[in-house]
Write an enzyme that holds these catalytic residues in place. Structure first.
Site, PDB file in Angstrom:
ATOM      1  N   LYS A   1     -58.942  76.789 -26.053  1.00 50.00           N
ATOM      2  CA  LYS A   1     -58.245  75.551 -26.438  1.00 50.00           C
ATOM      3  C   LYS A   1     -59.232  74.559 -27.027  1.00 50.00           C
ATOM      4  O   LYS A   1     -60.436  74.577 -26.713  1.00 50.00           O
ATOM      5  CB  LYS A   1     -57.502  74.913 -25.262  1.00 50.00           C
ATOM      6  CG  LYS A   1     -58.380  74.409 -24.095  1.00 50.00           C
ATOM      7  CD  LYS A   1     -58.995  73.024 -24.290  1.00 50.00           C
ATOM      8  CE  LYS A   1     -59.953  72.640 -23.178  1.00 50.00           C
ATOM      9  NZ  LYS A   1     -60.930  71.634 -23.524  1.00 50.00           N
TER      10      LYS A   1
ATOM     11  N   ASP B   1     -57.226  72.999 -16.546  1.00 50.02           N
ATOM     12  CA  ASP B   1     -56.850  73.503 -17.877  1.00 50.02           C
ATOM     13  C   ASP B   1     -56.144  74.859 -17.820  1.00 50.02           C
ATOM     14  O   ASP B   1     -55.820  75.429 -18.862  1.00 50.02           O
ATOM     15  CB  ASP B   1     -58.106  73.685 -18.749  1.00 50.02           C
ATOM     16  CG  ASP B   1     -58.782  72.367 -19.074  1.00 50.02           C
ATOM     17  OD1 ASP B   1     -58.114  71.317 -19.003  1.00 50.02           O
ATOM     18  OD2 ASP B   1     -59.975  72.394 -19.414  1.00 50.02           O
TER      19      ASP B   1
HETATM   20  O1  C5P Z   1     -60.261  71.128 -12.691  1.00 49.87           O
HETATM   21  P1  C5P Z   1     -61.589  71.641 -13.134  1.00 49.87           P
HETATM   22  O2  C5P Z   1     -62.228  72.530 -12.099  1.00 49.87           O
HETATM   23  O3  C5P Z   1     -61.563  72.251 -14.487  1.00 49.87           O
HETATM   24  O4  C5P Z   1     -62.534  70.361 -13.269  1.00 49.87           O
HETATM   25  C1  C5P Z   1     -63.925  70.459 -13.265  1.00 49.87           C
HETATM   26  C2  C5P Z   1     -64.534  69.087 -12.977  1.00 49.87           C
HETATM   27  O5  C5P Z   1     -64.342  68.223 -14.103  1.00 49.87           O
HETATM   28  C3  C5P Z   1     -63.925  68.334 -11.800  1.00 49.87           C
HETATM   29  O6  C5P Z   1     -64.541  68.678 -10.589  1.00 49.87           O
HETATM   30  C4  C5P Z   1     -64.193  66.875 -12.172  1.00 49.87           C
HETATM   31  O7  C5P Z   1     -65.534  66.514 -11.865  1.00 49.87           O
HETATM   32  C5  C5P Z   1     -64.079  66.890 -13.681  1.00 49.87           C
HETATM   33  N1  C5P Z   1     -62.720  66.501 -14.125  1.00 49.87           N
HETATM   34  C6  C5P Z   1     -62.334  65.179 -14.034  1.00 49.87           C
HETATM   35  N2  C5P Z   1     -61.074  64.810 -14.434  1.00 49.87           N
HETATM   36  C7  C5P Z   1     -60.215  65.731 -14.930  1.00 49.87           C
HETATM   37  C8  C5P Z   1     -60.583  67.085 -15.038  1.00 49.87           C
HETATM   38  C9  C5P Z   1     -61.862  67.439 -14.620  1.00 49.87           C
HETATM   39  O8  C5P Z   1     -63.113  64.320 -13.600  1.00 49.87           O
HETATM   40  N3  C5P Z   1     -59.000  65.342 -15.319  1.00 49.87           N
END
Ligand code: C5P
Length: 313
Positions: free
Chosen positions: A13, A150
């Site tokens: 993406k 995502d």
């Molecule tokens: O959800 P995911 O594991 O992909 O997110 C990785 C990191 O990115 C989270 O631990 C956070 O620190 C940051 N993040 C965030 N806000 C979001 C998505 C991700 O701060 N909406």
């Protein structure tokens, strides 16, 4: 008939818009984003096995955890818990409830293209078929939202608006137009949490409003107008990504110089993407960017493409 092995392919993406709100108490940032799936695919095969395991081959394979932290394995476990909760019994394919997951990567790791999330989405779709669980796409998205921000989008694909952490999706109303993109891969990764952390530091004590969907971007997508779309691309994570990886400034500038309709860092970076006028312009842009030596490698991709889907064998 018992199915013993299933393969799904899943797209990368890019974010056409990524508007980031204030840091929430759960450590995430509320956001509004416009996801767009492009034709750069990983493939994930799941096979019945005694216990869960994962192998990774291809682009950046050595940087992907091959243990329980692997996002695809976390997705497998999350799906199994959901099915077990629903039916009261663990999935059983050929008498063996585990999944051997093999990932073939073309999407760069930690590149801002949601490659890990894509593999998790493909694992969900493939295990749903392997275990004949028949979860709907909506149910798979609910499981996906628990695995990562995502992952749900990689299940759905196309062009969609993401809210919350990015996991709450609404399909975007878009003209049926194929866009031609060039992706420039950087030399090295960027950590998503580190880029969000840099954004918070750059913002300091400044008041941060709630993120809002770009009306200009949505109008461009509804009209299928590539010129307007290129001008409306935006990403709040671009400034922190550039602060952490200054060489990206040169990559973006080179793309603009070669006539890209728009140039942006994808997600938390460091991949940069460029909108071309058509396929031929995309080839010219790709050649020019490679020649300038402003990135590790380039690929052309089209969008939007569908999300994780089974490959007939
Ligand atoms: O959800 P995911 O594991 O992909 O997110 C990785 C990191 O990115 C989270 O631990 C956070 O620190 C940051 N993040 C965030 N806000 C979001 C998505 C991700 O701060 N909406």
């Amino acid at each position: 008939m018992t199915v013993t092995s299933v393969t799904a392919r899943v797209p990368a993406k890019i974010n056409l818009q990524l508007a980031v709100g204030p840091l929430r108490s759960d450590g995430y940032h509320g956001l509004v984003t416009v996801f767009h799936a492009v034709s750069l695919f990983d493939e994930v095969t799941v096979a019945a096995a005694a216990a869960d395991r994962v192998t990774v081959a291809g682009e950046g394979a050595d940087q992907v955890p091959a243990d329980g932290d692997n996002l695809a394995l976390r997705a497998v476990r999350a799906l199994r818990e959901t099915i077990t909760g629903r039916d009261g019994v663990a999935p059983d394919a050929g008498g063996r409830g585990g999944a051997a997951v093999s990932i073939r990567k073309r999407i760069p790791v930690a590149g801002g293209l949601a490659g890990g999330s894509a593999d998790a989405a493909a694992a969900l779709v493939a295990c749903n078929a392997l275990w004949q669980a028949e979860l709907s796409q909506q149910d798979l998205c609910e499981v996906a939202g628990r695995v990562g921000s995502d992952v749900a989008f990689a299940v759905v694909g196309g062009t969609a608006v993401g809210r919350g952490r990015g996991e709450q999706l609404t399909q975007a109303l878009v003209a049926p137009v194929t866009y031609h993109w060039v992706l420039a891969f950087a030399d090295g990764p960027l950590s998503t949490p580190a880029v969000y952390g840099t954004l918070d530091r750059l913002r300091g004590n400044a008041a941060v409003g709630e993120p809002e969907l770009s009306a200009e971007l949505m109008t461009a997508l509804r009209a299928g107008d590539a010129g307007r779309l290129g001008a409306a691309l935006s990403n709040d994570l671009q400034a922190p990504a550039l602060a952490m990886f200054p060489a990206l400034g040169k990559t973006l500038a080179a793309g603009r110089e070669f006539g890209a309709l728009g140039a942006l860092v994808s997600g938390s970076g460091p991949t940069c993407f460029f909108l071309a006028r058509d396929d031929r312009h995309a080839t010219d842009l790709a050649v020019a960017l490679s020649g300038e030596g402003v990135c590790r490698s380039v690929v052309k991709a089209t969008g939007a493409v569908p999300g994780a889907s089974l490959i007939a064998r």
